[in-house]
Design an enzyme around this catalytic site. Structure first.
Site, PDB file in Angstrom:
ATOM      1  N   ALA A 117       0.848  -1.200   0.000  1.00  0.00           N
ATOM      2  CA  ALA A 117       0.000   0.000   0.000  1.00  0.00           C
ATOM      3  C   ALA A 117       0.875   1.239   0.000  1.00  0.00           C
ATOM      4  CB  ALA A 117      -0.897  -0.004   1.231  1.00  0.00           C
ATOM      5  N   LYS A 118       0.300   2.360  -0.275  1.00  0.00           N
ATOM      6  CA  LYS A 118       0.992   3.648  -0.147  1.00  0.00           C
ATOM      7  C   LYS A 118      -0.064   4.729   0.002  1.00  0.00           C
ATOM      8  CE  LYS A 118       5.344   4.859  -0.268  1.00  0.00           C
ATOM      9  NZ  LYS A 118       6.424   4.015   0.236  1.00  0.00           N
ATOM     10  N   GLY A 119       0.287   5.793   0.678  1.00  0.00           N
ATOM     11  CA  GLY A 119      -0.684   6.877   0.842  1.00  0.00           C
ATOM     12  C   GLY A 119       0.001   8.177   1.104  1.00  0.00           C
ATOM     13  N   ASP A 158       7.209   7.832   5.758  1.00  0.00           N
ATOM     14  CA  ASP A 158       7.775   7.932   4.414  1.00  0.00           C
ATOM     15  C   ASP A 158       8.239   9.377   4.272  1.00  0.00           C
ATOM     16  OD1 ASP A 158       7.337   5.974   1.790  1.00  0.00           O
ATOM     17  OD2 ASP A 158       7.515   8.053   1.222  1.00  0.00           O
TER      18      ASP A 158
END
Ligand code: NAD
Length: 428
Positions: A117-119, A158
């Protein structure tokens, strides 16, 4: 390399120099070699969930400002999805989609039970106060209550987010759950259930696979030389640990300078110097060189640990190293790959070389769920075992298909996720 099969669509173009486009190109190459079924290819190419949400906050001057927040879950076949949250003014949903896919492959390679996932939130964090950042993070988390969860989707720090951001997410999620849910995020402060060794994990992983590659090439670490580009979290720890294994570090760089000493640099002295001066510039006992010269010096191991697109089709032919261990994400462009292969340079790809961080994130999640915390020694021993196993597995697959370690890594990851998908089947 361009894929032939008709169902393989060109990788999405995110922007002209984007490394994620290169990543998607390598996915297509591996899918083709693997002879991936068309339906499975389509399934793995599309994210399972994409959420775009408005995040309103009252700013410090009392006005309302609205930001756009994203979370993309690429795949959750192997387990809950895992991936960072970044705050930056130029993020896009396409970038999130590519980065989320990257996480799926990385987790599969190191054999941890997570999807990808990434956000992030489209904002300029340098223009926001700490109070505004806290409000932004808490409202974003509240909007994502049905997405995040220790068994569903687990964020991590991140670009421009940190331990404090994770603490706010954990607290907001816990307040809504009416209990402490530490395992909802990783990269937390130690006091809140973070893991020993998490900060050093990526650099340590880079060192572990570099030593493993030296063994394959019969290079003795005590007789080897190394160069590290980028002296931040990943580069400085990788350099320090390589030196502990007897490797002579002959050149280092940061965004301002590059330094060289053929007799070897004392990495601990350099760390102390950078701690005080915040830069490598004017470090005594070293010659000043340019960053371009640094990459082209003769050495056994080159560790690009700064940023993307550093080794390109233009400079690849000038490199004089035997091994490249990609500490950074996407430091080598797709066009440089065949040049490096032609030169016989062994490239340990980013999705393997820098996976130590997500591996210790997994350890953090396990420890939070057990409520029992491991010693640093236990964390490091387990990281060592898992990184070495991943290296051996990627090496075997690359040899079996007669491809580079990079394509071998993608084949290993795609095959694992595809097999799991086939066994699970498609619901309803
Ligand atoms: P960091 O910000 O701590 O360090 C980056 C370093 O690179 C700094 O020393 C900076 O001065 C230097 N740098 C920047 N531009 C440069 C240039 N053009 N030439 C030479 N040096 C330059 O970042 P980090 O956490 O060490 O991450 C480095 C890379 O590793 C990034 O690509 C990141 O995505 C990747 N990565 C980091 C982790 C992690 O756990 N930190 C995990 C996986 C991947």
């Amino acid at each position: 390399m361009s894929p032939q099969a008709s169902y393989i669509e060109p990788a999405p173009i995110i922007d002209k120099e984007n490394p994620f486009e290169s990543m998607m190109e390598r996915f297509d190459t591996a899918a083709k070699i693997l002879g991936l079924d068309e339906g499975i290819y389509k399934y793995l190419k599309s994210p399972v969930k994409q959420v775009i949400t408005s995040v309103p906050i009252f700013t410090d001057n009392g006005s309302i400002e609205v930001f756009e927040g994203y979370r993309v879950i690429h795949n959750d076949i192997l387990g809950p999805s895992k991936g960072g949250i970044r705050y930056a003014p130029d993020i896009t949903i396409d970038e999130m989609k590519a980065l989320a896919a990257w996480m799926t492959w990385k987790c599969a390679i190191v054999n941890i039970p997570f999807g990808g996932a990434k956000g992030g939130i489209k904002c300029d964090p340098t223009k926001l106060s700490n109070t505004e950042l806290e409000k932004l993070t808490r409202r974003f988390t509240a909007n994502m209550l049905d997405v995040f969860g220790p068994e569903r989707d687990i964020p991590a720090p991140d670009m421009n987010t940190n331990e404090q951001t994770m603490a706010w997410i954990m607290d907001t999620y816990s307040m809504h759950s009416k209990r402490n849910v530490t395992a909802v995020v990783t990269g937390k402060p130690m006091i809140l259930g973070g893991s020993q060794g998490r900060r050093e994990a990526t650099g340590r992983g880079v060192m572990i696979v570099s030593i493993a590659a030296m063994q394959k090439l019969r290079i003795k670490p005590t007789e080897a030389t190394a160069i590290v580009q980028g002296f931040g979290n990943v580069g400085s720890i990788a350099a320090q640990l390589l030196q502990e294994h007897g490797v002579k570090i002959i050149a280092l760089s940061d965004v301002n300078s590059a330094i060289y000493n053929n007799e070897g640099l004392n990495v601990n002295e350099v760390i102390d110097y950078v701690g005080k001066k915040k830069t490598l510039t004017n470090f005594p006992k070293a010659e000043k060189i340019t960053n371009a010269e640094l990459l082209e010096l003769e050495c056994d191991l080159l560790v690009p640990a700064a940023k993307e697109d550093q080794i390109t089709s233009k400079n690849a032919k000038k490199l004089k190293c035997k091994i490249i261990a990609e500490g950074a994400n996407g430091p080598t462009t797709a066009k440089a790959d065949p040049v490096l292969q032609e030169k016989g340079i062994l490239v340990i790809p980013d999705i393997l070389a820098n996976a130590g961080g997500v591996t210790v994130s997994y350890f953090e999640w396990v420890q939070d769920r057990m409520g029992f915390f491991w010693t640093l020694n236990r964390v490091n021993t387990r990281l060592d075992r898992m990184m070495n196993e991943a290296f051996v597995n990627v090496y075997k697959v690359a040899a079996q298909y007669n491809v580079s370690l990079r394509i071998g890594a993608y084949i290993l990851a795609i095959d694992k996720v595809a097999k799991t998908l086939k066994i699970r089947g498609i619901y309803a």
